[in-house]
Design an enzyme around this catalytic site. Structure first.
Site, PDB file in Angstrom:
ATOM      1  NE  ARG A 186      -1.440  -1.921   3.406  1.00  0.00           N
ATOM      2  CZ  ARG A 186      -2.534  -2.539   2.966  1.00  0.00           C
ATOM      3  NH1 ARG A 186      -3.591  -1.844   2.644  1.00  0.00           N
ATOM      4  NH2 ARG A 186      -2.554  -3.839   2.860  1.00  0.00           N
ATOM      5  CB  THR A 187       3.786   2.443   1.879  1.00  0.00           C
ATOM      6  OG1 THR A 187       3.186   2.062   3.104  1.00  0.00           O
ATOM      7  CG2 THR A 187       4.502   3.752   2.054  1.00  0.00           C
ATOM      8  CE  LYS A 198      24.706  -5.446  -9.746  1.00  0.00           C
ATOM      9  NZ  LYS A 198      24.455  -4.428 -10.767  1.00  0.00           N
ATOM     10  NE  ARG A 232       7.782   0.642   3.915  1.00  0.00           N
ATOM     11  CZ  ARG A 232       6.596   0.254   4.363  1.00  0.00           C
ATOM     12  NH1 ARG A 232       6.226  -0.997   4.248  1.00  0.00           N
ATOM     13  NH2 ARG A 232       5.772   1.104   4.927  1.00  0.00           N
ATOM     14  CG  HIS A 255       5.164   4.281   8.007  1.00  0.00           C
ATOM     15  ND1 HIS A 255       5.306   4.971   6.828  1.00  0.00           N
ATOM     16  CD2 HIS A 255       4.351   3.240   7.724  1.00  0.00           C
ATOM     17  CE1 HIS A 255       4.605   4.354   5.883  1.00  0.00           C
ATOM     18  NE2 HIS A 255       4.025   3.315   6.405  1.00  0.00           N
TER      19      HIS A 255
END
Lengths: 138, 307
Positions: free
Chosen positions: B51-52, B80, B101, B129
């Site tokens: 959703r975010t 990497k 995120r 958040h």
């Protein structure tokens, strides 16, 4: 016990007895090749007992580390055998690369070449928190 | 301002400004349909999110902008061994704004320190958040008409729940707020949040394990999920995950004007029968989240002189 006066360098005085060794290590004085004296449990009028560190060389010293370990400690700057400056550092607002965050989820645990920075968030209780994850310094 | 890492990066005046922008977007979507034309949002999602991520992408598209993505951290430069700092510097060359995120706490801060474009934290581990909190705030504002004089019940995982900590931080800045903290003993609100936020601001609060008894007092009930990913020990998770389940039966204890919120996704802590109750606001929260992300993107791009 006699320790000679220094010509050029720093004397960290009025360190609470027992904190001298911690300060010695955090200032990384064990890694230098200059003359350093750590004197423990010296009789003091002000503190009854105190520790003293004498650094007989003009080397850079992170004053914030001194303030963090003991905000009451005094720093004496010696030039040509004379005291040219005397100051009490107090609690520093920020500490860089002195403490390591213990939170295993903190970005500072994995990110390359990141500075470990802690900020003073509660002066009264001397609480420092990691600027990345806000974990309290132990 | 070139970053929103924590909800407290936005002061109450800036929150109000974003809310007014969001309300105007809701009223006049056409007015905003092209304001970000030619601008790119980079979504850097180093851990799974539905959703975010979609909310950020929808927000940018509805502003007329484009989205460039790092779709999977396992196949990106991060796999990497590239640092977050280097990723931030690189992406700054391609995009106008970043939403990140990351599972590590503080990753968004490191990104903001190294990026030359605005950065929005879309969740950094269990830490912050902020855009979820802006969604929560717009929902409270629209449903309750403002932020003052509210009793807010927070239920479930109050220990690891970052949305709970952020909401407490944000709501503590308004008048006559009370909190009722409902959780099992093991998932109580950390003492530093109580001390640094609630006690410091003289915010009244009570702690209880009894949801039913707390319900009649509440203007807002904020349910949370017990998050598997925040536990080091699977046994603890299994023991605590079903501590609170909101059912139509329990909703009978609530006032008619109480609202139920949840940051989603839910597992089973709100039964689906509650969804049809007019007091259930969690899907409205999702929509409000998109509007607030639009408002934030606009604010940051404007302040960076990019629109």
């Amino acid at each position: 016990m006699n320790i000679d006066s220094i010509q050029n360098g720093i004397v960290i005085d009025h360190i609470s007895a027992g904190k001298g060794m911690l300060l010695y290590k955090l200032l990384k004085l064990d890694e230098t090749d200059v003359s350093v004296a750590l004197i423990k449990n010296v009789t003091s009028k002000k503190l009854e007992k105190k520790d003293i560190i004498k650094i007989d060389a003009d080397i850079p010293v992170d004053l914030n580390v001194i303030g963090y370990v003991d905000p009451e400690a005094t720093v004496n700057i010696i030039k040509d055998g004379n005291l040219v400056e005397k100051k009490v550092i107090g609690l520093p607002e920020k500490l860089t690369d002195v403490l390591i965050c213990k939170n295993p989820r903190c970005i500072s645990q994995t990110e390359q070449e990141i500075h470990h920075v802690f900020r003073l968030t509660d002066k009264e209780n001397r609480v420092y928190r990691c600027i990345y994850c806000e974990t309290k310094a132990e | 301002m070139n970053r929103v890492i924590d909800i407290v990066d936005l002061n109450p005046k800036e929150i109000e400004e974003c809310i007014q922008t969001a309300l105007d977007i809701i009223k006049n979507p056409d007015k905003y349909a092209h304001v970000c034309e030619g601008k790119k949002l980079a979504t850097l999602f180093f851990e799974p999110s539905t959703r975010t991520r979609m909310s950020f992408e929808a927000a940018m598209y509805e502003l007329g902008g484009h989205v460039i993505s790092m779709t999977d951290a396992n196949t990106s430069s991060a796999a990497k061994g590239e640092s977050v700092a280097d990723t931030a510097k690189t992406v700054s060359c391609y995009a106008d704004i970043i939403a990140i995120r990351h599972p590590k706490e503080g990753a968004a801060y490191v990104t903001a320190q190294n990026a030359s474009i605005p950065v929005i934290n879309a969740g950094d581990g269990g830490h912050c958040h902020p855009t979820q909190t802006t969604a929560d705030l717009l929902t409270i504002y629209r449903e309750k008409g403002g932020f003052d004089n509210l009793t807010i019940g927070l239920c479930g995982d109050l220990k690891f729940g970052r949305t709970v900590h952020s909401l407490i931080n944000a709501m503590s800045r308004y008048k006559n707020i009370k909190f009722v903290l409902i959780s099992p003993e093991e998932l109580k609100l950390p003492s530093y949040v109580k001390k640094d936020v609630l006690q410091k601001n003289n915010i009244p609060y009570e702690q209880t394990t009894d949801l039913e008894r707390a319900m009649p007092k509440l203007d807002v009930l904020y349910m949370t999920r017990v998050q598997r990913e925040r536990f080091f020990n699977e046994e603890d998770y299994l023991r605590l995950k079903d501590s609170y389940i909101l059912t139509p039966q329990k909703m009978k204890y609530a006032r008619d004007d109480m609202i139920v919120m949840h940051p989603l996704p839910r597992v089973n802590e709100i039964s689906v029968e509650v969804d049809t109750d007019p007091r259930a606001c969690y899907f409205k929260q999702v929509l409000n989240g998109k509007y607030m992300r639009m408002a934030l993107i606009l604010k940051l791009l404007k302040e960076a002189g990019r629109i």
